[in-house]
Design a protein around this motif. Sequence first.
Motif, short mmCIF file in Angstrom:
data_model
loop_
_atom_site.label_atom_id
_atom_site.label_comp_id
_atom_site.label_asym_id
_atom_site.label_seq_id
_atom_site.Cartn_x
_atom_site.Cartn_y
_atom_site.Cartn_z
N LEU A 74 -1.37 -5.22 12.30
CA LEU A 74 -0.95 -6.35 11.47
C LEU A 74 -1.51 -7.66 12.01
CD1 LEU A 74 2.78 -5.41 10.70
CD2 LEU A 74 0.85 -5.43 9.09
N GLU A 94 3.67 3.96 6.62
CA GLU A 94 3.60 3.54 8.04
C GLU A 94 4.04 2.10 8.19
OE1 GLU A 94 0.56 4.35 11.00
OE2 GLU A 94 -0.28 5.85 9.63
N LEU A 95 3.67 1.27 7.22
CA LEU A 95 4.09 -0.13 7.27
C LEU A 95 5.62 -0.22 7.21
CD1 LEU A 95 3.52 -3.18 7.15
CD2 LEU A 95 3.33 -2.96 4.67
N LYS A 122 11.56 -0.21 12.05
CA LYS A 122 11.87 -0.03 13.47
C LYS A 122 11.46 -1.22 14.32
CE LYS A 122 11.50 5.01 13.29
NZ LYS A 122 10.60 6.15 13.57
N GLY A 123 10.54 -2.00 13.79
CA GLY A 123 9.98 -3.06 14.63
C GLY A 123 10.51 -4.45 14.35
N THR A 176 14.52 1.22 18.40
CA THR A 176 13.50 0.93 19.40
C THR A 176 13.63 -0.53 19.81
OG1 THR A 176 12.03 0.54 17.52
CG2 THR A 176 11.84 2.66 18.66
N LEU A 205 -0.32 4.47 3.97
CA LEU A 205 -0.33 3.20 4.71
C LEU A 205 1.00 2.47 4.52
CD1 LEU A 205 -1.93 1.16 6.38
CD2 LEU A 205 -2.88 0.26 4.24
N LEU A 236 4.17 2.47 16.90
CA LEU A 236 4.67 1.18 16.40
C LEU A 236 3.83 0.03 16.94
CD1 LEU A 236 8.52 1.80 16.64
CD2 LEU A 236 7.17 1.52 14.54
N LEU A 258 8.32 -2.81 22.27
CA LEU A 258 9.40 -1.89 21.91
C LEU A 258 9.41 -0.68 22.83
CD1 LEU A 258 8.87 -1.93 18.03
CD2 LEU A 258 10.33 -3.42 19.41
N ARG A 261 7.13 -8.02 19.03
CA ARG A 261 7.49 -6.61 18.79
C ARG A 261 6.44 -5.65 19.35
NH1 ARG A 261 12.23 -8.00 18.61
NH2 ARG A 261 12.94 -6.02 17.76
N VAL A 264 3.57 -9.39 3.65
CA VAL A 264 2.40 -9.77 2.85
C VAL A 264 1.49 -8.56 2.65
CG1 VAL A 264 0.30 -11.17 2.83
CG2 VAL A 264 2.48 -12.18 3.52
N ARG A 265 1.32 -7.80 3.71
CA ARG A 265 0.49 -6.58 3.58
C ARG A 265 1.18 -5.58 2.64
NH1 ARG A 265 -2.73 -9.70 4.59
NH2 ARG A 265 -3.31 -10.31 6.70
N TYR A 284 -5.86 -2.69 6.22
CA TYR A 284 -5.29 -3.46 5.14
C TYR A 284 -6.31 -4.16 4.24
CZ TYR A 284 -0.77 -2.45 7.16
OH TYR A 284 0.34 -1.80 7.62
N ILE A 307 3.92 -10.75 8.80
CA ILE A 307 2.63 -10.28 8.25
C ILE A 307 2.84 -9.03 7.41
CG2 ILE A 307 0.27 -9.57 8.82
CD1 ILE A 307 0.50 -11.10 11.43
N GLY A 308 3.75 -8.18 7.87
CA GLY A 308 3.96 -6.90 7.19
C GLY A 308 4.34 -7.06 5.73
N PHE A 312 4.82 -16.13 6.30
CA PHE A 312 3.38 -15.97 6.54
C PHE A 312 2.70 -17.32 6.69
CE2 PHE A 312 -1.02 -14.92 5.33
CZ PHE A 312 -1.22 -13.80 6.12
N PRO A 337 6.28 -7.92 12.28
CA PRO A 337 6.36 -6.93 11.19
C PRO A 337 6.81 -7.56 9.88
CG PRO A 337 7.34 -6.06 13.19
CD PRO A 337 7.06 -7.51 13.44
N GLU A 350 7.71 2.01 8.16
CA GLU A 350 8.26 2.45 9.44
C GLU A 350 8.18 1.30 10.46
OE1 GLU A 350 6.01 4.83 12.08
OE2 GLU A 350 7.76 5.77 13.00
N THR A 351 7.02 0.61 10.47
CA THR A 351 6.83 -0.48 11.42
C THR A 351 7.84 -1.59 11.17
OG1 THR A 351 4.49 0.04 11.44
CG2 THR A 351 5.12 -2.09 12.35
#
Lengths: 160, 954, 59, 511
Positions: free
Chosen positions: B119, D468-469, D475-476, B88, D465, B112, B79, B76, D444-445, B152, D441-442, B204, D438, D471-472
């Motif tokens: 991440l 934004e996560l 969209k991602g 996207t 944060l 993005l 995009l 990703r 878990v974050r 994070y 990992i996303g 994960f 996204p 959004e990621t």
Amino acid sequence: MSTPTSTPASPEAGPDRSALVRAVAEHHRDQRGPLLPVLHEVLAEFGYVDAADVPVIADVLNLSAAEVHGVVSFYHDVRTTPPPTHVVALCRAEACQAVGAESLYAAAQERAASGEMGDTEVQQVFCLGNCALGPSGTVDGRLLGRLDAARLTELTAGWR
Amino acid sequence: MTTLDQPALGEPGGYAPEPDLGTPPVASQADATVTIDGRQVTVPAGTSVMRAAAVAGIDVPKLCATDSLKAFGSCRMCLVEVDGARGTPASCTTPCADGMVVSTQTEQVQRLRRNVMELYLSDHPADCQGCARGSCEMQAMAVTVGAVEARYGNGRDHLAESSYDASNPYFDYDPAACIVCSRCVRACGEVQGTFALTVEGRGFDSRITPGGTDFLSSECVSCGACVQACPTSALQEKSLIELGMPTRVVDTTCAYCGVGCSFRAEVQGTGEDTQVVRMMPAKTGGANEGHSCVKGRFAYGYTNHPDRQLHPMVRDSIDDEWRVVSWEEAVAKAADGFSAIQRDHGVGAIGGISSSRCTNEEVYVVQKMVRAAFGNNNVDTCARVCHSPTGYGLNQTFGTSAGTQDFKSVEQADVVLLIGANPTDAHPVFASRLKRRLRQGAQIVVADPRRIDLVHGPHVEAAAHLPVLPGSNVAFVNAMAHTVVTEGLHDEAFLRERCENVDSYLAFIARPENSPEATEEVTGIPAEQLRAAARLYAEAPNAAIYYGLGVTEHSQGSTMVMGMANLAMITGNIGREGVGVNPLRGQNNVQGSCDMGSFPHELPGYRHISRPEVRAIYEDLWGRTLDPEPGLRIPNMFDSALAGTFRGLYVQGEDIAQSDPNTQHVEAALRSMDLVVVQDLFLNETARFAHVFLPGTSFLEKDGTFTNAERRINRVRPALPPRQGKDEWQITCDIAAAMGFPMPYAGAHEIMDEIAATTPTFAGVSFARLDAEGSMQWPVTDAAPHGTPTMHVGEFVRGKGNLVETVYVPTTERTNRRFPLVLTTGRILSQYNVGAQTRRTANQTWHPEDILEIHPADAHVRGISTGDLVELSSRVGSTTLRAEVSERMPAGVVYTTFHHPVTGANVVTTENSDWATNCPEYKVTAVEVGVANARGLTDAEAAARDEREPAGRS
Amino acid sequence: MGNDIARQLAHLDEEEAVTRIVAHLDRFWDPRMRRTLQALAAAGDDTLDPRLAAAARRL
Amino acid sequence: MTTVYVPGDASAVAMGADEVAAAFRARAEVTVVRTGSRGMLWAEPLVEVATPGGRVGYANVAPGEVGAVLDGSLDADGERALGVVADHPWLAGQHRVTAARVGVVDPGSVTDYEAHGGWVGLRRALGMAPADVVAEVTESGLRGRGGAGFPAGVKWKTVLETAADQKFVACNFDEGDSGTFADRMVVEGDPFTLVEGMTIAGYAVGATEGYVYVRSEYPHAIAALRRAIEAAYTHGFLGDDVCGSGHRFDLHVRVGAGAYICGEESSMLESLEGKRGEVRAKPPIPAISGLFGLPTAVNNVLTLCTVPMILADGGAAYADLGVGRSRGTQLFQLAGNIARGGLVELPFGVTLRELVEGYGGGTLSGRPVRAIQVGGPLGAYLSPAQLDLPMDYEAFAEAGAMVGHGGVVVFDDTVDMARMARFAMEFCSLESCGKCTPCRIGSVRGVETLDRIIAGDDVPANLVLLDELCETMTKGSLCAMGGLTPMPVQSAIRHFPEDFDRTPTPEGAAR
């Protein structure tokens, strides 16, 4: 580079098991995408998929052992160690949480950890399709609704 | 000599990885014109937006995409925004449609990408900047997208639990640096076709693993595709870790098998201090298109092995110690010695053997020296012992001593008939291409006594495995053709238009003795199975034959080659892509060494020595009169040596004492000679009988060309200076000059110029053109200025295809009570030929000794278990090696490799040879096998029995 | 070695076989080997295939 | 002889229906028919006794009460005596199309199915050109019931028009969303409808093989479906010559192995192929390159189970129901903390309030409704202020929510929405296939960031944060799992901001 000659990973994984696993795989090999049906049948037969089963299944199905390993490790249902005597699976999804699933799950885990339930594994599951009658769970495979800690204690009484 | 301080021709100089357009090219009739960041670009419809952007000069950030693999869409990072489309989309998985307007650098997609990279970094070692050693795409991408923050905090990561895997001798796996992009997994599957890698777990917890074990114990064949594909330092060459990044790239060609892979030798340092950091397969390579195997990719360390000889040496007797001398003294001793022999025993008393591992230019000067300086035609090449029947058979039938296709052709084949070849071990990069085609749905019929990997394995299942008994190939191929003809499956129109001797051949092949039923007992193949295979081959839109030494190394090898040519002709499977008759050549330059006139009866370009107009070309140029009669072949040289009429031999880069059959016979012949001059990297087995040793150069030091099995002329460029100080062609020229025939060349390119000027099929070849165009497949002529990937289109080179009546004449090598088993030989992936190179690398890890494979039934009656030391004996000799009980073998047939001199498998092989070319019958030896320490008892019994057996040798 | 060639061509009629053997020996054999063969044939070596012997006499 | 209907539906069984059925069977004068459930799950085990006036029902029957049921004395004047079940207001107000036979017929009887209108659609379809069948489905306005709402006819048309030697119909029966069980109930109660729907689909798109991918958590449904398929083969509704038409259709059941992501259609196809259930990038779409790379019509159970009715009654009749671009009916599932949970089939356009307060009767706990999650674990949390939203794909999308598979999960005022938001991320982290970054990992974050928020640790920065996560991920992400997980998270923050306004405590958590 050479075909790894796996040693049986457990006492049960002897030659008889290997022949049986091969037969199971051969039974399904002409189906399309036969790997999951094969794994299900091995699970039904032995309760788990042994590391030594993997190259046997791979050989019959024209797969690499790595591919079979990858699939085995992906699905929660595919155990790779012998199963415990009892399994309690409790739903932790939203609908059951709405009627107290989290505390039920915590209590069950605590009871299992205390040894009161013998050789029992308490698993979390996400949705058993009984969402109008939660908290839901299965006790040794039997589906139950409107579970509470008292009922669970009653159902598992005497487990060693 | 080439100076290395300047980049070789065509090289930009500094180090840069090959460009990566992100996704593979798309073949499409239609075009799409798209606008990307305001730039218009036209690409084949269906091309990814990412690739179109790259073509337009716009690099879209990416991590999981690479142009050798299908788009995956997982990272990703790529995009983009597309006008009129929702969201996207990932540019790697979005195909271009005509009129599409794409923005790759909007504020949104930049944010993005930055956040996705954040991440990644949140689950990546903190010392990322330091660990990457300069080859990390992720590090570069983090800079590109401007991800610096990691907001994070100290969250979960997979670093602590990761265990470093250094088990593979050539590369390390560091899971901590892994970003689970699956490029390695996909490369192992899509490119290599081994499927040794997978993702374990999910979410994960997803981890890349070679099947839950370490790399060395896994199914990994160490081809390097995963390492090449890895965008981080998770999979990295040990050499790169040790030496750091290369500074320069030299494009060259692998010197192992006949596939002839193109490599980028990535080097650092200059002059004497130059070091190869790693060998990377070149995407631009016509034969390999970016792929490699464990030998070419990793096993180049022999170049610097301590056994490597760097100084000329001489001795008066083979019982003396070697004495290091100057080049001048060594050359003089060789030249004077040869001259003296000729004085005393005649012009024909000396000869030379050239090597299929040397360049065309090096081989050319050897035959030139023999013909012009020695004044005879006693020149031969090691192709004699592997593919000489190919040259003979294909020349007789098609008119060209070479395969008919390029490797890429297999991508159009619907049915592949594989005979006597084991590509996954011996020609791995071709095997990968073949396996990819099989995964697309093509079928394969394997005719081989051994159950090779292409019979059954991951994503491979042969339509049929026909375990043809050793020695019965001709009966087999005749039965195939018989089935085709008698069942009316032949291509009548093709035969009438393109071939000759049609009626007599059809009448011959239709005779009942050629039927599958009649030959069943000889071939061991049930008639109905053979008929099914013949139908499959005949009825396929495109059917191709690929074969190896399992065809040629028989007493009827030449007949078999012609039999296969017949089969292709009667089914019309010749003259287009996807079909043909294709030899898989053993050594890197077998084709080239044959092309260069290395055989005693023909001048370069396969022109017979008796033709005055051809001799005249060389006589005019060289100023010497050439002998119009053929000279001695290798086995004739040995026979003549024992007869005392052949007394001096120049051997270039070939260990005849190990690789030729019946070792005792060869050694006796060598021992009887007055002067043996060996030119090699190592003091090999043959050097034990030599008087002059001239150190040679490895391929990394050579400047010249190799010609691979598809007739592709590839450039070989020096990555290192010659470690012993002299180009090999120069050594040969020096000897010739010392014998009174100067052969002055300013460089290897002038040798090629001479080849081109004198050989019509090479007319258009020059170093300059090869440097500009990459590679060319001969013939390169005015009619085919860019070479000829597919031969015999429309018309055979000889005009009409010649159908030859291929009568099956069994070998005289028969099993009997004393030698009841048949031994056949072959190769294994990690080792190469007699092992001179690979044994001096970490490839030893996989195959430290030759193993005898034996069927369980045969093993059982002899009390043999896997791991036992066994005695393998034939009529001519015996050797000891370890056994492996294996169902790969049919009962009655045993198998071994010949990579290790200590085993000396050729101690047992006989002098039987192909009737037409004298190619040795390595593939059929009657043997007995017994547990080594039980031999004493059985020997006496065997001797007693032997008196009742006929000798059976011709 | 010569016998091997004769054996491969044994299916042909006598004349054709001998012609082909001669052609093969001419094309691929060193003259010294041909001479040795001729000598053997002349000496009536009975290990020679009759057609090979005939070819040797015709060389 | 008295005929007694006892549901064999898994939810009924979970409440003791098997024991009740056994108690009835012990009585010689009783014939027990195991049906599906009517959908009044709050009343299970709901036993029905055949009477001349219709099937009379009794709610929450215990094994010891079978005598009372048989003599009609059970809670005669109370709520447990339901009267003629079909006339009960909870059912009578519904408009059953897809679930018309569920709870009524014997799911094991092919003749009972036929007696209740079964096979009419298939027989009609076989008399039409495949393109006309597709046109009929297109005309009905039927949209994919799996959640995405893609017009079924359009998808079928693509498959029909893609040339291939082999095509497939794949039924997505991996009903893993919490709060949904309609697929399960329809298959358990009326499995022949799915067989018929898939056979029609096969005929319409030119496929000769069908696969039903069913999650392993549904053993009752698997058994019912296998039994039905066997019976359909026996009676010529499957196999080489479907209904004598010469058309071939084979149907296979494949069982999942515990992976929520396999409800995503491309993961499901991977899993059917015997691979890891990793999501595929699109394009190509499955209709062109689906199962084993061949054209495949992938539809949800409810979509396929609606097809026989559409073919039987005509597309227009179905299109007459509904609202806006949401045509026909939806099978709403009332779940969670709800007094009268179950299956409610109604035309689109019904309001959330009618479902939650009307049919559902409010919370089970009796406390006020605080939040409603519609459309499964990836659906938005709505506040009571939104109860008047009509159930309509577009109206929900406009409100930042989704109808999804029609699951409605009710929470009372004890719910901690920050914890529910955290759970959304946790669920994603546990069930992500792991392919795209996204999501892998996303998620878990996301859990970690919400943990910090719950602990009151620098809440404003962590909310930024998290935004934004989200959004990621939205969209991602490669598929809807990662793409929609932010929906419950962000809707919870939007509608219940007070639950995220934490201050640190010595214990590091809680309000």
